[in-house]
Design an enzyme around this catalytic site. Structure first.
Site, PDB file in Angstrom:
ATOM      1  N   THR A 297      83.637  52.165 -67.062  1.00  0.00           N
ATOM      2  CA  THR A 297      83.494  52.405 -68.373  1.00  0.00           C
ATOM      3  C   THR A 297      83.585  54.121 -68.358  1.00  0.00           C
ATOM      4  OG1 THR A 297      81.309  52.284 -68.413  1.00  0.00           O
ATOM      5  CG2 THR A 297      82.218  50.451 -69.072  1.00  0.00           C
TER       6      THR A 297
ATOM      7  N   ALA B  43      70.898  54.560 -48.635  1.00  0.00           N
ATOM      8  CA  ALA B  43      71.153  55.660 -47.542  1.00  0.00           C
ATOM      9  C   ALA B  43      70.039  56.718 -47.658  1.00  0.00           C
ATOM     10  CB  ALA B  43      72.477  56.422 -47.783  1.00  0.00           C
ATOM     11  N   TRP B  44      69.597  57.139 -48.918  1.00  0.00           N
ATOM     12  CA  TRP B  44      68.382  58.084 -49.068  1.00  0.00           C
ATOM     13  C   TRP B  44      67.149  57.651 -48.601  1.00  0.00           C
ATOM     14  CZ3 TRP B  44      68.543  62.833 -50.912  1.00  0.00           C
ATOM     15  CH2 TRP B  44      69.717  63.446 -51.442  1.00  0.00           C
TER      16      TRP B  44
ATOM     17  N   GLU C  10      67.430  49.186 -60.499  1.00  0.00           N
ATOM     18  CA  GLU C  10      67.239  49.392 -58.878  1.00  0.00           C
ATOM     19  C   GLU C  10      65.814  48.694 -58.530  1.00  0.00           C
ATOM     20  OE1 GLU C  10      69.722  52.054 -56.213  1.00  0.00           O
ATOM     21  OE2 GLU C  10      67.767  53.071 -56.311  1.00  0.00           O
TER      22      GLU C  10
ATOM     23  N   ASP D 262      76.003  58.396 -48.719  1.00  0.00           N
ATOM     24  CA  ASP D 262      75.902  59.192 -49.679  1.00  0.00           C
ATOM     25  C   ASP D 262      76.606  60.461 -49.261  1.00  0.00           C
ATOM     26  OD1 ASP D 262      75.655  61.456 -51.849  1.00  0.00           O
ATOM     27  OD2 ASP D 262      73.997  60.130 -52.518  1.00  0.00           O
TER      28      ASP D 262
END
Length: 312
Positions: free
Chosen positions: A89, A200-201, A267, A290
């Site tokens: 969007t 990933a973080w 999340e 990332d």
């Protein structure tokens, strides 16, 4: 459809003849589990530098932990159709959608029937789409009154489409954000009943520092001292009905938080769901890397990566 979007009580619709398809899927998933147990020795032997199996015996998929030839021989006989739903969007569609579809058509489940479900709020935002062999595109309307909460709007709309038709069309379904670009094969090694993406973080961080919801009054709360992995909310996969089950619990959790004057993130609700309902397969950070992070030695091959935001 508007009435459906406003409801948090989602009851899966089972069409006539759907029970036969569900039986086929149950047999397929059972054989898949047996296959992965047979490959556990291969996992441990090839990647001693990473976690390849969870405490609840779910495989963690890294490059080098699976035998692609064995998987292709097995899944190639299953007559599978795999769905990939992407909400796009506003500026997300303008910046990322074309690259996402171009890269997915090259690397996502190549050699299998794939349906791309592109969920847009305005059809004029659609770029020129050229699906590859065995690939089809369905453009779906995304609507609702939750524009201030993108993930809430995304999940409500996805639930409506799963109930309405997706559950009858695909064996497995992934939902991803459009700000991703596929760089290498994202294949059948990722298929499972309930698939979670390691963040990933946070994968290489101490579990004591993971950003779970810790407020006891929230439906997303994971108590202090508990938790195992932290999952990336931009990727979720599994069977259509399993994803529908997650969406129902997420929407119920949002409503309970609202009643208690709380507001936790999508999340964190996803992490609470997987804390209680353990995923049957985990994807390593290679599947949603990332690009602002330098890949450590454990990341052998980035399969998909988050695009950097581009300025206009």
């Amino acid at each position: 459809m508007t009435e459906c979007l406003g409801s948090t009580h989602l009851v899966p619709y089972i069409a006539p003849g759907q029970e036969t398809m569900n039986c086929k899927r149950r047999v397929l998933l059972l054989i898949s589990c047996v296959l992965y147990f047979m490959l556990l020795e291969y996992h441990f032997r090839k990647r001693p530098d990473v976690v390849t199996t969870t405490d609840w015996l779910a495989p963690v998929i890294w490059e080098g932990t699976f035998n692609r030839q064995v998987l292709e021989e097995y899944y190639g006989r299953q007559n599978l159709t795999i769905g990939l739903a992407v909400p796009a969007t506003g500026r997300i569609a303008d910046q990322y959608l074309e690259l996402f579809i171009q890269s997915a058509s090259k690397h996502f489940m190549t050699g299998y029937r794939v349906i791309f479900y592109i969920m847009v709020d305005a059809f004029y935002r659609l770029p020129n789409l050229e699906p590859g062999p065995l690939q089809t595109v369905q453009v779906l309307d995304i609507r609702g009154h939750d524009a201030d909460d993108f993930h809430l709007m995304r999940m409500k709309n996805l639930a409506v489409h799963i109930v309405g038709h997706i559950q009858d069309e695909v064996d497995f379904l992934f939902s991803m954000m459009a700000n991703r670009v596929f760089q290498n094969d994202f294949g059948v090694e990722t298929l499972g009943t309930s698939v979670a993406q390691l963040h990933a973080w946070w994968y290489f961080k101490n579990t004591e520092n993971l950003p779970y919801e810790r407020r006891p009054g929230s439906a997303a709360c994971i108590p202090l001292g508990q938790g195992d992995f932290y999952y990336d909310g931009t990727v979720i996969g599994g069977t259509p009905l399993e994803i529908l089950n997650f969406i129902k619990e997420y929407l119920d959790g949002i409503m309970r938080d609202k009643e208690n004057g709380l507001n936790s993130t999508y999340e964190r609700h996803l992490n609470k769901y997987f804390f209680i309902h353990k995923p049957t397969k985990l994807l390593s950070p290679e599947y949603s890397w990332d690009t602002v992070l330098w890949p450590p030695a454990q990341v052998w091959l980035v399969k998909a990566a988050r695009c950097l935001e581009r300025a206009f």
